[in-house]
Write an enzyme that holds these catalytic residues in place. Structure first.
Site, mmCIF file in Angstrom:
data_model
loop_
_atom_site.group_PDB
_atom_site.id
_atom_site.type_symbol
_atom_site.label_atom_id
_atom_site.label_comp_id
_atom_site.label_asym_id
_atom_site.label_seq_id
_atom_site.Cartn_x
_atom_site.Cartn_y
_atom_site.Cartn_z
ATOM 1 N N LYS A 117 0.863 -1.191 0.000
ATOM 2 C CA LYS A 117 0.000 0.000 0.000
ATOM 3 C C LYS A 117 0.889 1.227 0.000
ATOM 4 O O LYS A 117 2.042 1.167 0.422
ATOM 5 C CB LYS A 117 -0.879 0.014 1.259
ATOM 6 C CG LYS A 117 -2.138 0.857 1.128
ATOM 7 C CD LYS A 117 -3.287 0.110 0.484
ATOM 8 C CE LYS A 117 -4.518 0.958 0.346
ATOM 9 N NZ LYS A 117 -5.694 0.165 -0.022
HETATM 10 P P1 NAD Z 1 -13.206 7.725 -2.509
HETATM 11 O O1 NAD Z 1 -12.171 8.754 -2.339
HETATM 12 O O2 NAD Z 1 -13.798 7.518 -3.855
HETATM 13 O O3 NAD Z 1 -14.430 8.001 -1.486
HETATM 14 C C1 NAD Z 1 -14.222 8.158 -0.109
HETATM 15 C C2 NAD Z 1 -15.539 8.533 0.536
HETATM 16 O O4 NAD Z 1 -15.360 8.584 1.958
HETATM 17 C C3 NAD Z 1 -16.060 9.910 0.111
HETATM 18 O O5 NAD Z 1 -17.454 9.841 -0.094
HETATM 19 C C4 NAD Z 1 -15.739 10.785 1.319
HETATM 20 O O6 NAD Z 1 -16.631 11.866 1.463
HETATM 21 C C5 NAD Z 1 -15.932 9.789 2.454
HETATM 22 N N1 NAD Z 1 -15.278 10.214 3.675
HETATM 23 C C6 NAD Z 1 -14.021 10.688 3.835
HETATM 24 N N2 NAD Z 1 -13.804 11.024 5.105
HETATM 25 C C7 NAD Z 1 -14.945 10.763 5.770
HETATM 26 C C8 NAD Z 1 -15.351 10.902 7.130
HETATM 27 N N3 NAD Z 1 -14.520 11.373 8.052
HETATM 28 N N4 NAD Z 1 -16.612 10.511 7.465
HETATM 29 C C9 NAD Z 1 -17.457 10.035 6.529
HETATM 30 N N5 NAD Z 1 -17.126 9.895 5.229
HETATM 31 C C10 NAD Z 1 -15.889 10.256 4.867
HETATM 32 O O7 NAD Z 1 -12.561 6.374 -1.939
HETATM 33 P P2 NAD Z 1 -12.957 4.874 -2.284
HETATM 34 O O8 NAD Z 1 -12.032 4.401 -3.350
HETATM 35 O O9 NAD Z 1 -14.420 4.745 -2.439
HETATM 36 O O10 NAD Z 1 -12.478 4.132 -0.937
HETATM 37 C C11 NAD Z 1 -13.313 4.048 0.213
HETATM 38 C C12 NAD Z 1 -12.820 2.901 1.092
HETATM 39 O O11 NAD Z 1 -12.830 1.684 0.331
HETATM 40 C C13 NAD Z 1 -11.396 3.040 1.627
HETATM 41 O O12 NAD Z 1 -11.329 2.431 2.902
HETATM 42 C C14 NAD Z 1 -10.584 2.217 0.632
HETATM 43 O O13 NAD Z 1 -9.367 1.775 1.192
HETATM 44 C C15 NAD Z 1 -11.547 1.085 0.388
HETATM 45 N N6 NAD Z 1 -11.301 0.342 -0.850
HETATM 46 C C16 NAD Z 1 -11.283 0.967 -2.052
HETATM 47 C C17 NAD Z 1 -11.063 0.213 -3.199
HETATM 48 C C18 NAD Z 1 -11.112 0.824 -4.581
HETATM 49 O O14 NAD Z 1 -11.030 0.056 -5.571
HETATM 50 N N7 NAD Z 1 -11.272 2.111 -4.736
HETATM 51 C C19 NAD Z 1 -10.825 -1.175 -3.102
HETATM 52 C C20 NAD Z 1 -10.867 -1.779 -1.847
HETATM 53 C C21 NAD Z 1 -11.111 -1.006 -0.728
#
Ligand code: NAD
Length: 427
Positions: A117
């Site tokens: 990561k």
């Molecule tokens: P993203 O940046 O597209 O979205 C993040 C979201 O979280 C946004 O809606 C933001 O407003 C919200 N957020 C941020 N801080 C916050 C807070 N304090 N309280 C409430 N909401 C808050 O990110 P993403 O890619 O959707 O990733 C979200 C999660 O999923 C992360 O934990 C990431 O590690 C995990 N994840 C993502 C992927 C991927 O393919 N993108 C894969 C596996 C896991």
């Protein structure tokens, strides 16, 4: 003396924060590993961690320095694989935990990758496109000494996307002197990206939620869903739930929390977010306090924002039947115990959000073979892998009478440590 007693504090399971959570999760599985337990310490230390300075010139002429990281937690089963996060709270300890969870996830779903990561401690909101590009390129150049298509393959995570990956791929390729599409996944289609990659994590969350619902006797039609985080993962999962006839009744993001007991029009909410950056102010729902979000009565709760959100402080308020972890590490071990006591099923992150890395794996394979699959093929293969992984973990959970998380760790740690054992120690 047990080995853990000699560990420095940041490697100690009692150390609070995401890395402490990860270590406690590993500790819980050691009794189930039999003779492989001898190798368990391997899982408690990252193989390699790189801290880099990322200096850039801002548009106003000032020089800014950001701290960046790339951690390769384990590469026993294959090259490192895991996303890159741009967020103001990124720390080395957080990136170590996220890398550890990637090792577990990749082994749990049996893709031939280790775990890694990366991230930069920066609030990218408000940065210009030029500043973002310069920061991404300098970071890539700095970590370029340890990444590569057969060494470690980054992907998008919080606040990074296909454009970020295109800049990373270009920078790495320029430094290497040849076009290396396989160095990152989650790229734009024009650069060897895979169809279906953008939606894959949210799609996997939805598929595993359906598997859990079928086993718990929950009907998806009319089921209520609350979602924290409405970005790539939460937004896609919400759309798929909505299209399947479920009702998204509460959403929280960094701008606030909204609630609509009858369900929201998710397509309208997605449009609203595109124009305003967040859920706050959406006319199709009323605003509630952030703390009230956890007590909304639903069939499904989908944490899809950041880690350590469901804690001992709010786990007792949760009124969902099934928690499906879209985010990485959203539930602390203490909260896990409270949810288990209350009979709430938790589909753990290492299974529920594995759809993204699964299609990243497809992308990597397609790049190497220069032969691209149709979106239908990708979604079908994704669904098959997610359903099989869910079923295998469900079976182990039943056999050992443990949570799905511990079951997933039993499956994953066994695979990683078997690989470690047969490879042996060098020299
Ligand atoms: P993203 O940046 O597209 O979205 C993040 C979201 O979280 C946004 O809606 C933001 O407003 C919200 N957020 C941020 N801080 C916050 C807070 N304090 N309280 C409430 N909401 C808050 O990110 P993403 O890619 O959707 O990733 C979200 C999660 O999923 C992360 O934990 C990431 O590690 C995990 N994840 C993502 C992927 C991927 O393919 N993108 C894969 C596996 C896991």
């Amino acid at each position: 003396m047990p080995a853990t007693e000699r560990l420095p504090s940041y490697l100690d399971a009692n150390h609070l924060g995401p890395w402490g959570t990860y270590l406690q999760q590993v500790d819980r599985v050691i009794p189930y590993l039999g003779s492989l337990g001898r190798w368990a310490e391997t899982l408690k230390r990252p193989k390699r961690a790189l801290i880099v300075d990322v200096p850039i010139e801002l548009d106003n002429g000032e020089i800014a320095h950001f701290e960046g990281y790339r951690v390769q937690h384990n590469t026993s089963r294959g090259p490192g694989k895991g996303g890159v996060r741009f967020h103001q709270d990124v720390t080395l300890s957080e990136v170590m935990a996220l890398a550890g969870w990637m090792s577990i996830k990749n082994a749990a779903i049996n893709v031939p990758f280790g775990g890694a990561k990366g991230g930069i401690r920066v609030d990218p909101r408000g940065m210009s496109r030029g500043e973002l590009e310069r920061m991404t390129r300098r970071y890539t150049s700095e970590i370029g000494i340890i990444i590569g298509p057969t060494k470690d393959i980054p992907a998008p995570d919080v606040n990074t996307n296909a454009q970020t990956m295109a800049w990373m791929m270009d920078t790495y390729s320029m430094n290497e002197g040849s076009t290396a599409t396989g160095v990152v996944t989650g790229k734009p289609i024009a650069l060897g990206g895979s169809l279906g990659r953008t939606e894959s994590t949210g799609r996997g969350v939805f598929v595993t939620a359906c598997e859990a619902a079928a086993r718990q006797g929950v009907d998806l039609q009319g089921a209520r869903v609350s979602i924290q985080g409405f970005g790539n993962v939460g937004g896609t999962a919400a759309r798929l739930f909505h299209e399947a006839g479920a009702r998204v009744v509460a959403v929280q993001d960094h701008t606030g929390t909204i609630h609509a007991p009858g369900g929201m029009d998710v397509h309208e909410l997605l449009k609203h977010i595109q124009s305003t950056e967040g859920v706050a102010g959406f006319r199709g729902a009323e605003a509630i306090s952030n703390s009230d979000f956890w007590g909304v009565e639903t069939e499904f709760l989908i944490p899809a924002a950041l880690e350590s959100q469901i804690t001992a402080a709010n786990a007792g308020d949760i009124k969902a039947r099934i928690v499906v972890e879209g985010a990485n590490g959203p539930t602390t071990p203490a909260a896990d115990d409270i949810l288990a006591e209350r009979g709430i099923l938790v589909v753990p992150d290492v299974v529920a959000n594995a759809g993204g890395v699964t299609v990243s794996y497809f992308e990597w394979v397609q790049d190497f073979s220069s032969f691209f699959w149709s979106e239908d093929e990708i979604n079908q293969r994704l669904e098959r892998i997610m359903k099989d992984a869910f079923a295998a973990v469900w079976q182990v959970a039943g056999d050992h009478k443990v949570s799905m998380r511990t079951a997933a760790y039993i499956v994953a740690c066994t695979r990683i440590l078997q690989a470690r054992e047969v490879r042996g120690l060098y020299p």
